[in-house]
Design a protein around this motif. Structure first.
Motif, PDB file in Angstrom:
ATOM      1  N   GLU A 191      27.393 -12.083 -35.370  1.00 44.63           N
ATOM      2  CA  GLU A 191      26.071 -11.835 -34.790  1.00 44.63           C
ATOM      3  C   GLU A 191      26.009 -12.438 -33.377  1.00 44.63           C
ATOM      4  OE1 GLU A 191      22.132 -11.700 -37.296  1.00 44.63           O
ATOM      5  OE2 GLU A 191      22.493 -13.746 -36.603  1.00 44.63           O
ATOM      6  N   PHE A 192      25.958 -11.571 -32.360  1.00 46.55           N
ATOM      7  CA  PHE A 192      26.036 -11.998 -30.966  1.00 46.55           C
ATOM      8  C   PHE A 192      24.784 -11.590 -30.184  1.00 46.55           C
ATOM      9  CE2 PHE A 192      30.213 -13.023 -31.993  1.00 46.55           C
ATOM     10  CZ  PHE A 192      30.974 -13.426 -30.899  1.00 46.55           C
ATOM     11  N   LEU A 193      24.469 -12.367 -29.166  1.00 45.77           N
ATOM     12  CA  LEU A 193      23.479 -11.990 -28.176  1.00 45.77           C
ATOM     13  C   LEU A 193      24.254 -11.282 -27.072  1.00 45.77           C
ATOM     14  CD1 LEU A 193      22.378 -14.773 -29.518  1.00 45.77           C
ATOM     15  CD2 LEU A 193      20.769 -14.659 -27.651  1.00 45.77           C
ATOM     16  N   PHE A 194      23.780 -10.120 -26.656  1.00 49.77           N
ATOM     17  CA  PHE A 194      24.487  -9.344 -25.645  1.00 49.77           C
ATOM     18  C   PHE A 194      23.664  -9.249 -24.374  1.00 49.77           C
ATOM     19  CE2 PHE A 194      26.962  -8.097 -29.297  1.00 49.77           C
ATOM     20  CZ  PHE A 194      28.246  -8.038 -28.771  1.00 49.77           C
ATOM     21  N   LEU A 195      24.387  -9.263 -23.243  1.00 52.85           N
ATOM     22  CA  LEU A 195      23.772  -9.251 -21.923  1.00 52.85           C
ATOM     23  C   LEU A 195      24.431  -8.206 -21.034  1.00 52.85           C
ATOM     24  CD1 LEU A 195      24.018 -13.096 -21.220  1.00 52.85           C
ATOM     25  CD2 LEU A 195      22.009 -11.885 -22.103  1.00 52.85           C
ATOM     26  N   GLU A 196      23.609  -7.468 -20.324  1.00 51.47           N
ATOM     27  CA  GLU A 196      24.077  -6.639 -19.217  1.00 51.47           C
ATOM     28  C   GLU A 196      23.612  -7.336 -17.956  1.00 51.47           C
ATOM     29  OE1 GLU A 196      25.684  -3.588 -18.182  1.00 51.47           O
ATOM     30  OE2 GLU A 196      26.582  -3.921 -20.144  1.00 51.47           O
ATOM     31  N   LEU A 197      24.496  -7.488 -16.979  1.00 49.42           N
ATOM     32  CA  LEU A 197      24.156  -8.129 -15.722  1.00 49.42           C
ATOM     33  C   LEU A 197      24.252  -7.102 -14.598  1.00 49.42           C
ATOM     34  CD1 LEU A 197      26.129 -11.495 -16.104  1.00 49.42           C
ATOM     35  CD2 LEU A 197      23.888 -10.884 -16.987  1.00 49.42           C
ATOM     36  N   LYS A 198      23.214  -7.051 -13.784  1.00 51.99           N
ATOM     37  CA  LYS A 198      23.146  -6.087 -12.694  1.00 51.99           C
ATOM     38  C   LYS A 198      22.879  -6.807 -11.383  1.00 51.99           C
ATOM     39  CE  LYS A 198      23.620  -2.432 -13.777  1.00 51.99           C
ATOM     40  NZ  LYS A 198      24.953  -1.864 -14.128  1.00 51.99           N
ATOM     41  N   PHE A 256      19.664  -8.334 -23.881  1.00 51.25           N
ATOM     42  CA  PHE A 256      18.857  -8.571 -22.691  1.00 51.25           C
ATOM     43  C   PHE A 256      19.623  -8.086 -21.473  1.00 51.25           C
ATOM     44  CE2 PHE A 256      17.965 -11.915 -25.766  1.00 51.25           C
ATOM     45  CZ  PHE A 256      16.614 -11.708 -25.973  1.00 51.25           C
ATOM     46  N   VAL A 257      18.888  -7.724 -20.450  1.00 52.91           N
ATOM     47  CA  VAL A 257      19.495  -7.347 -19.187  1.00 52.91           C
ATOM     48  C   VAL A 257      18.916  -8.258 -18.114  1.00 52.91           C
ATOM     49  CG1 VAL A 257      17.829  -5.479 -18.764  1.00 52.91           C
ATOM     50  CG2 VAL A 257      20.045  -5.414 -17.649  1.00 52.91           C
TER      51      VAL A 257
END
Length: 190
Positions: free
Chosen positions: A96-103, A140-141
């Motif tokens: 179970e991971f928290l995922f992030l997109e970075l822009k 989250f992004v």
């Protein structure tokens, strides 16, 4: 996932981004990026963030570019997406991971548009990754942009309008916009 769990994840992630952007080395690099008019520095800040995050005692593991299958009916060419960063807190399930997109983009409106586009793709993807069967606990992004001649409320209002236009549920209380002090940049997380 419960609203409380998501809120706790949001608070955890935003507090870590706040700490990350308070680092003198990060602020110095952002000022150099601005002064030299460097573009395309998204990969740099992904690596900076994940290496900084990996130093924390409560991080139980992390991944980069984790692949998730996407719905074939909405895909143009690819049948998967890669999410920039995933991490697990110690005590969480190992899957179970928290995922992030970075822009990043100099223009805050373009950055927000790219953030919403990526959010849409992630929300259309499967819950478990292809390679490691990791589950998206939360997503989250975070976007970094030049923060001049605009207010936090203007940015947050813009996000709410554009999210609604694109069919993404967004709440003002789950939008975090901050100035990176000592730089011409700001960042937003949702």
């Amino acid at each position: 996932m419960s609203d409380l769990k998501y809120r706790n994840d949001f608070d955890y992630v935003t507090s870590h981004f706040d700490q990350f952007f308070q680092r003198a080395a990060v602020r110095s690099a952002l000022n150099r990026i601005y002064d030299l008019q460097i573009t395309g520095w998204e990969k740099w800040w992904q690596i900076e963030f994940v290496t900084w995050l990996a130093e924390h005692q409560n991080i139980g593991g992390w991944v980069m570019e984790e692949k998730f299958a996407i719905d074939g009916r909405t895909a143009n060419e690819k049948n998967h997406i890669s999410i920039d960063i995933g991490f697990r807190l110690k005590g969480f399930s190992t899957k179970e991971f928290l995922f992030l997109e970075l822009k990043q983009h100099a223009d805050w409106r373009r950055c927000i548009a790219n953030m919403l586009s990526d959010s849409h793709k992630v929300f259309d993807s499967r819950k478990k990754s292809l390679s490691n069967s990791l589950e998206k606990r939360s997503f989250f992004v975070c976007g970094v942009y030049e923060f001049e001649d605009v207010s936090k409320s203007e940015i947050n209002d813009y996000i709410l309008i554009k999210a609604e236009d694109s069919g993404i549920h967004a709440e003002r209380s789950l939008i975090h916009t901050r100035l990176v002090r000592g730089t011409p940049f700001g960042f937003t997380i949702f």
